[in-house]
Design a protein around this motif. Structure first.
Motif, PDB file in Angstrom:
ATOM      1  N   GLU A  39       0.830  -1.206   0.000  1.00 51.06           N
ATOM      2  CA  GLU A  39       0.000   0.000   0.000  1.00 51.06           C
ATOM      3  C   GLU A  39       0.864   1.256   0.000  1.00 51.06           C
ATOM      4  O   GLU A  39       0.491   2.270  -0.590  1.00 51.06           O
ATOM      5  CB  GLU A  39      -0.950   0.009   1.199  1.00 51.06           C
ATOM      6  CG  GLU A  39      -2.079  -0.985   1.102  1.00 51.06           C
ATOM      7  CD  GLU A  39      -3.046  -0.676  -0.039  1.00 51.06           C
ATOM      8  OE1 GLU A  39      -3.464   0.501  -0.184  1.00 51.06           O
ATOM      9  OE2 GLU A  39      -3.388  -1.600  -0.785  1.00 51.06           O
ATOM     10  N   ARG A  40       2.025   1.200   0.643  1.00 54.40           N
ATOM     11  CA  ARG A  40       2.931   2.365   0.676  1.00 54.40           C
ATOM     12  C   ARG A  40       3.395   2.717  -0.722  1.00 54.40           C
ATOM     13  O   ARG A  40       3.552   3.883  -1.074  1.00 54.40           O
ATOM     14  CB  ARG A  40       4.133   2.080   1.587  1.00 54.40           C
ATOM     15  CG  ARG A  40       5.150   3.207   1.639  1.00 54.40           C
ATOM     16  CD  ARG A  40       4.525   4.480   2.206  1.00 54.40           C
ATOM     17  NE  ARG A  40       5.481   5.550   2.311  1.00 54.40           N
ATOM     18  CZ  ARG A  40       5.457   6.657   1.558  1.00 54.40           C
ATOM     19  NH1 ARG A  40       4.531   6.823   0.636  1.00 54.40           N
ATOM     20  NH2 ARG A  40       6.349   7.600   1.724  1.00 54.40           N
ATOM     21  N   GLU A  41       3.608   1.700  -1.560  1.00 54.70           N
ATOM     22  CA  GLU A  41       4.046   1.940  -2.935  1.00 54.70           C
ATOM     23  C   GLU A  41       2.987   2.661  -3.762  1.00 54.70           C
ATOM     24  O   GLU A  41       3.312   3.305  -4.758  1.00 54.70           O
ATOM     25  CB  GLU A  41       4.420   0.621  -3.607  1.00 54.70           C
ATOM     26  CG  GLU A  41       5.644  -0.033  -3.013  1.00 54.70           C
ATOM     27  CD  GLU A  41       5.932  -1.384  -3.614  1.00 54.70           C
ATOM     28  OE1 GLU A  41       5.171  -1.837  -4.497  1.00 54.70           O
ATOM     29  OE2 GLU A  41       6.926  -2.001  -3.199  1.00 54.70           O
ATOM     30  N   LYS A  42       1.729   2.571  -3.363  1.00 52.68           N
ATOM     31  CA  LYS A  42       0.620   3.183  -4.102  1.00 52.68           C
ATOM     32  C   LYS A  42       0.374   4.639  -3.728  1.00 52.68           C
ATOM     33  O   LYS A  42      -0.413   5.307  -4.384  1.00 52.68           O
ATOM     34  CB  LYS A  42      -0.668   2.399  -3.857  1.00 52.68           C
ATOM     35  CG  LYS A  42      -0.616   0.955  -4.295  1.00 52.68           C
ATOM     36  CD  LYS A  42      -1.882   0.249  -3.902  1.00 52.68           C
ATOM     37  CE  LYS A  42      -1.796  -1.244  -4.163  1.00 52.68           C
ATOM     38  NZ  LYS A  42      -3.008  -1.933  -3.703  1.00 52.68           N
ATOM     39  N   THR A  43       1.030   5.116  -2.684  1.00 49.50           N
ATOM     40  CA  THR A  43       0.768   6.467  -2.199  1.00 49.50           C
ATOM     41  C   THR A  43       1.908   7.412  -2.542  1.00 49.50           C
ATOM     42  O   THR A  43       3.031   6.992  -2.798  1.00 49.50           O
ATOM     43  CB  THR A  43       0.541   6.473  -0.675  1.00 49.50           C
ATOM     44  OG1 THR A  43       1.706   5.974  -0.029  1.00 49.50           O
ATOM     45  CG2 THR A  43      -0.649   5.612  -0.297  1.00 49.50           C
TER      46      THR A  43
END
Length: 65
Positions: free
Chosen positions: A21-25
């Motif tokens: 999820e961090r990669e998507k933000t």
């Protein structure tokens, strides 16, 4: 808690979910906001991020970033 649409207590699964999820933000603030929606509270500490359940504030692990 939920990670990748499945109920899990395994911190390894939760860690993988949080990092994906961090990669998507675009920012840390956006990532922390999104994780609150999933029921995780991320608190910045010296070694990374402390991961806790939103409902009980019980710490379930630490992400070393």
């Amino acid at each position: 808690m939920f990670a990748e649409n499945k109920l899990t207590e395994d911190f390894g699964d939760i860690r993988n979910f949080l990092l994906s999820e961090r990669e998507k933000t675009l920012s840390e603030a956006e990532w922390r906001f999104r994780m609150r929606g999933y029921g995780y509270n991320l608190k910045r500490v010296d070694t990374g991020y402390e991961v806790a359940r939103m409902t009980t504030q019980q710490v379930i692990g630490t992400l070393d970033l």
